[in-house]
Write an enzyme that holds these catalytic residues in place. Structure first.
Site, short mmCIF file in Angstrom:
data_model
loop_
_atom_site.label_atom_id
_atom_site.label_comp_id
_atom_site.label_asym_id
_atom_site.label_seq_id
_atom_site.Cartn_x
_atom_site.Cartn_y
_atom_site.Cartn_z
N MET A 121 1.64 -3.24 12.49
CA MET A 121 1.18 -4.38 13.28
C MET A 121 1.30 -4.15 14.79
SD MET A 121 0.50 -6.34 10.75
CE MET A 121 0.67 -8.09 10.93
N ASN A 132 0.84 -1.22 0.00
CA ASN A 132 0.00 0.00 0.00
C ASN A 132 0.87 1.26 0.00
OD1 ASN A 132 -3.04 -0.55 0.27
ND2 ASN A 132 -2.14 -2.04 1.66
N LEU A 164 -0.35 -2.24 18.38
CA LEU A 164 -1.41 -1.48 19.03
C LEU A 164 -0.99 -0.04 19.19
CD1 LEU A 164 -2.25 -3.95 21.89
CD2 LEU A 164 -3.79 -3.18 20.12
N HIS A 185 -8.43 -1.64 6.29
CA HIS A 185 -8.69 -2.95 6.88
C HIS A 185 -9.26 -3.86 5.79
CE1 HIS A 185 -9.59 -5.84 10.00
NE2 HIS A 185 -10.76 -6.03 9.43
C1 GRF Z 1 -3.26 -4.79 4.12
O1 GRF Z 1 -3.94 -5.88 3.63
C2 GRF Z 1 -4.13 -4.00 5.05
O2 GRF Z 1 -5.48 -4.18 4.83
C3 GRF Z 1 -3.77 -4.55 6.41
O3 GRF Z 1 -2.41 -4.85 6.32
C4 GRF Z 1 -2.07 -5.17 4.99
C5 GRF Z 1 -0.85 -4.40 4.62
O4 GRF Z 1 -0.29 -4.87 3.43
N1 GRF Z 1 -4.09 -3.57 7.43
P1 GRF Z 1 0.95 -4.13 2.79
O5 GRF Z 1 2.08 -4.14 3.84
O6 GRF Z 1 0.56 -2.74 2.43
O7 GRF Z 1 1.35 -4.94 1.60
#
Ligand code: GRF
Length: 292
Positions: free
Chosen positions: A182, A106, A184, A201
């Site tokens: 990842m 992302n 909190l 999400h």
């Molecule tokens: C994504 O699928 C998002 O929905 C979740 O964590 C993942 C991150 O993927 N919160 P990336 O590291 O951007 O490939």
């Protein structure tokens, strides 16, 4: 996933290579697959931003740097930002910090959109708790400043978040974009950036919050799932929804198949939403997010 302190909600590793090809990509026939923000209501001026259970974000124009800021994290952050030298001023250009722990696909989509001149924002900082992550590698390759930290070197979450907060203030960050971060979050970060922190999400919230959203969707037998971009508030994936995209779920899907299909949509949706923020088009009215 996003959430505030409490139970251990670290996501399981459902992360997949973005090089893999989804089995059945594409929109569900007859269903809209464009982001669907709430339309503006003519003649209705949205209320100032307020998120449930947390204080309203004050208008920066009305900010006062006096002792009245005591107990107001957003005002304290503005004070800190103003005290730091930066020729650019606080809001020009619109500055984004991305938080990522893993692959950073992302994040990469945002970098690519920015490079194409379509983000309307500068990716000014990558924050990561994983020095060896692909996200950090991507940032370095793109020349994006990186702040990496090792959580176990700190006494508490609050302790490392205070350090992150200083880095955000120094970089004069307008918007925090959580993209596979990842960890909190505590109120140390959430409160000052209330209304200026978003998460993506991999489900159509409010279905399947928390970890392994794709696995939950497959196990439940739903036929449609998708991705949701939402504000971060004090709960677990509970903040007001900004935009969603739907994908099919097929009976033969594994969680991994579905996750890939969802991530394809995430990489289109998330940069677009960031561009809305940069253009000042997003307003919150109670739980309703309106796009102007
Ligand atoms: C994504 O699928 C998002 O929905 C979740 O964590 C993942 C991150 O993927 N919160 P990336 O590291 O951007 O490939």
């Amino acid at each position: 996933m996003s959430g505030i302190e409490g139970k251990d909600i670290r996501e399981e590793s459902t992360r997949l290579s973005e090089e893999e090809v989804p089995l059945k990509p594409g929109p569900m026939p007859g269903l809209p697959n464009e982001p669907v923000p709430q339309p503006a209501v003519p003649g209705v001026e949205p209320e100032p931003l307020t998120l449930p259970g947390l204080p309203a974000v004050a208008d920066p124009e009305e900010a006062d740097d006096s002792a009245e800021n005591e107990g107001d994290p957003a005002a304290q952050l503005r004070e800190l930002e103003q005290a730091l030298p930066d020729g650019e001023g606080p809001n020009k250009p619109y500055r984004v910090a991305v938080f990522a722990s893993g692959s950073g696909s992302n994040f990469q989509a945002m970098l690519d959109t920015a490079r194409a001149g379509q983000l309307g924002a500068q990716i000014a900082l990558l924050v990561s708790d994983k020095p060896q992550s692909k996200a950090v590698e991507r940032a370095r390759a793109a020349g994006v400043p990186v702040f990496v930290f090792t959580p176990k070197e700190y006494d508490s979450r609050e302790a490392y978040e205070r350090v992150i907060l200083e880095e955000l203030a120094k970089a004069k960050i307008d918007l925090i974009v959580l993209a596979g971060y990842m960890r909190l979050l505590t109120s140390v970060l959430v409160e000052p950036y209330m209304g200026r922190m978003i998460n993506i999400h991999p489900s159509l919230l409010p279905s399947f919050p928390g970890k392994d959203a794709a696995g939950q969707a497959v196990a439940h037998g739903v036929r449609i799932s998708g991705a949701t971009v939402h504000f971060v508030d004090g709960g677990m994936d509970t903040g007001p929804i900004i935009a969603q995209r739907a994908v099919d779920v097929y009976p033969e899907d594994s969680a991994a198949d579905l996750q890939l299909r969802i991530q394809d949509q995430e990489r289109l949706l998330y940069p677009e939403v960031v561009s809305w923020f940069a253009a000042g088009r997003v307003k919150l009215d109670g739980r309703q997010v309106r796009l102007f």
